[in-house]
Write a protein that holds these residues in place. Structure first.
Motif, PDB file in Angstrom:
ATOM      1  N   VAL A   1      38.807 -36.814 -16.210  1.00  0.00           N
ATOM      2  CA  VAL A   1      37.573 -36.789 -15.422  1.00  0.00           C
ATOM      3  C   VAL A   1      36.646 -35.690 -15.934  1.00  0.00           C
ATOM      4  CG1 VAL A   1      36.613 -36.323 -13.127  1.00  0.00           C
ATOM      5  CG2 VAL A   1      38.613 -37.798 -13.367  1.00  0.00           C
TER       6      VAL A   1
ATOM      7  N   ASN B   1      37.597 -38.520  -7.178  1.00  0.00           N
ATOM      8  CA  ASN B   1      37.955 -39.326  -8.350  1.00  0.00           C
ATOM      9  C   ASN B   1      36.875 -40.342  -8.729  1.00  0.00           C
ATOM     10  OD1 ASN B   1      40.450 -38.053  -8.787  1.00  0.00           O
ATOM     11  ND2 ASN B   1      41.474 -39.372  -7.291  1.00  0.00           N
TER      12      ASN B   1
ATOM     13  N   ALA C   1      39.503 -33.847  -8.309  1.00  0.00           N
ATOM     14  CA  ALA C   1      40.324 -34.737  -9.131  1.00  0.00           C
ATOM     15  C   ALA C   1      41.764 -34.248  -9.148  1.00  0.00           C
ATOM     16  CB  ALA C   1      39.767 -34.804 -10.556  1.00  0.00           C
TER      17      ALA C   1
END
Length: 321
Positions: free
Chosen positions: A22, A105, A90
């Motif tokens: 991410v 997320n 995340a």
């Protein structure tokens, strides 16, 4: 090209590598938007901290990608400086992000929110400073943004961190395994410089956000910018009652129970009687051994977020932005 310079710090191990992936996406999207991005991620928290502190004075914001522990690390780096803290949740728990109402997320949504917040008024939030009393003092100041867990909640956190089960059920499993052998802990507490009191408590939590354990609302009405903390105590109940308490905590409907006491505080000293030892946990990470002192640092962190969309802010303060 924008003069804005943003540091990006991802936890390479959070959520089994999800945070690292991410973080790379967020960095790419920020660069596409014309932001100068410097990657400060490292193989360990001390390495990442050193990299961030070296360039901190040149940053507009520090964006952290990971769970609650990574957010705490970011807070320690930028606290009481002009650098704003951006959060891309995340991790496995993301309780502080949940308390704020941030999207979890979703790197594209998180990046859009960060870019929008760069042009919005500054949001200042409180931090919790934790220092060990005696010979166990940590080598640097330890800060938390969400909560400091001191009782059964700390024992569960320790067990959950060492578990190999999937993160979605890790906390619940830890509760069930810790419960059979648990008995109320013999604390002593000094609140705001007052006299020392003996308290036998099951749960003892110092809250700013009031949310932990993957969504448990220990203090549903907690504010992260009101210059005070909430000391939540659960006492006088047995194991069966404690087990029945947890669903109510997830719903935030436990606060009217006789066993639950919630009061505003600014500083707490706490330890254990009878030679017992216990390590406190804060924002999901192990901190100092008891005895310790925890106090609020009002407005210590400048949050990179839109004040109109963040939950947990004082309504009066938000309207004054």
């Amino acid at each position: 090209m924008s003069r804005l310079r943003v540091g990006l710090l991802s936890n390479p191990t959070a959520a089994q590598g999800t945070a690292h992936r991410v973080g790379r996406q967020v960095g790419h999207l920020l660069r596409l938007a014309g932001i100068s991005v410097v990657d400060l991620s490292g193989p360990s928290a001390p390495v990442a901290r050193a990299r961030a502190e070296e360039v901190r004075d040149s940053l507009t914001a520090l964006v952290v990608v990971g769970g609650d522990g990574t957010v705490s690390l970011g807070a320690e780096i930028v606290a009481e400086t002009p650098v704003r803290l951006g959060i891309v949740p995340a991790g496995s728990g993301n309780d502080f992000a949940r308390a704020l109402g941030l999207t979890v997320n979703d790197p594209e949504s998180s990046t859009r929110a960060l870019l929008h917040a760069l042009s919005r008024p500054v949001v200042t939030i409180d931090a919790i400073e934790i220092t060990a009393d005696g010979d166990h003092a940590p080598p640097h100041r330890s800060l938390a943004l969400g909560n400091v867990n001191l009782g059964f909640d700390a024992l569960v956190n320790a067990r959950a961190n060492s578990a190999r089960t999937g993160h979605s059920i890790r906390y619940t499993t830890a509760v069930l395994r810790e419960l059979p052998a648990f008995a109320p802990l013999p604390f002593w507490i000094e609140v705001d410089g007052g006299e020392r009191l003996d308290v036998d408590a099951t749960i003892l939590t110092l809250c700013s956000s009031g949310v932990f354990g993957r969504g448990m609302k220990m203090v549903p009405d907690a504010r992260i910018d009101d210059g005070q903390l909430e000391l939540a105590t659960v006492s006088g109940i047995g194991r069966a009652q404690l087990l029945r308490l947890f669903p109510k905590v997830f719903a935030g409907t436990h606060t009217s129970l006789d066993a639950v006491d919630i009061r505003p505080v600014r500083e707490v000293r706490v330890g254990l009687r009878h030679g017992r030892s216990l390590r406190a946990y804060a924002d999901g990470e192990p901190r100092a051994m008891l005895p310790l002192t925890a106090r609020v640092l009002p407005g210590a962190v400048r949050l990179l977020a839109d004040p109109s969309t963040v939950r947990g802010l004082d309504p009066v303060a938000e309207g004054a932005q």
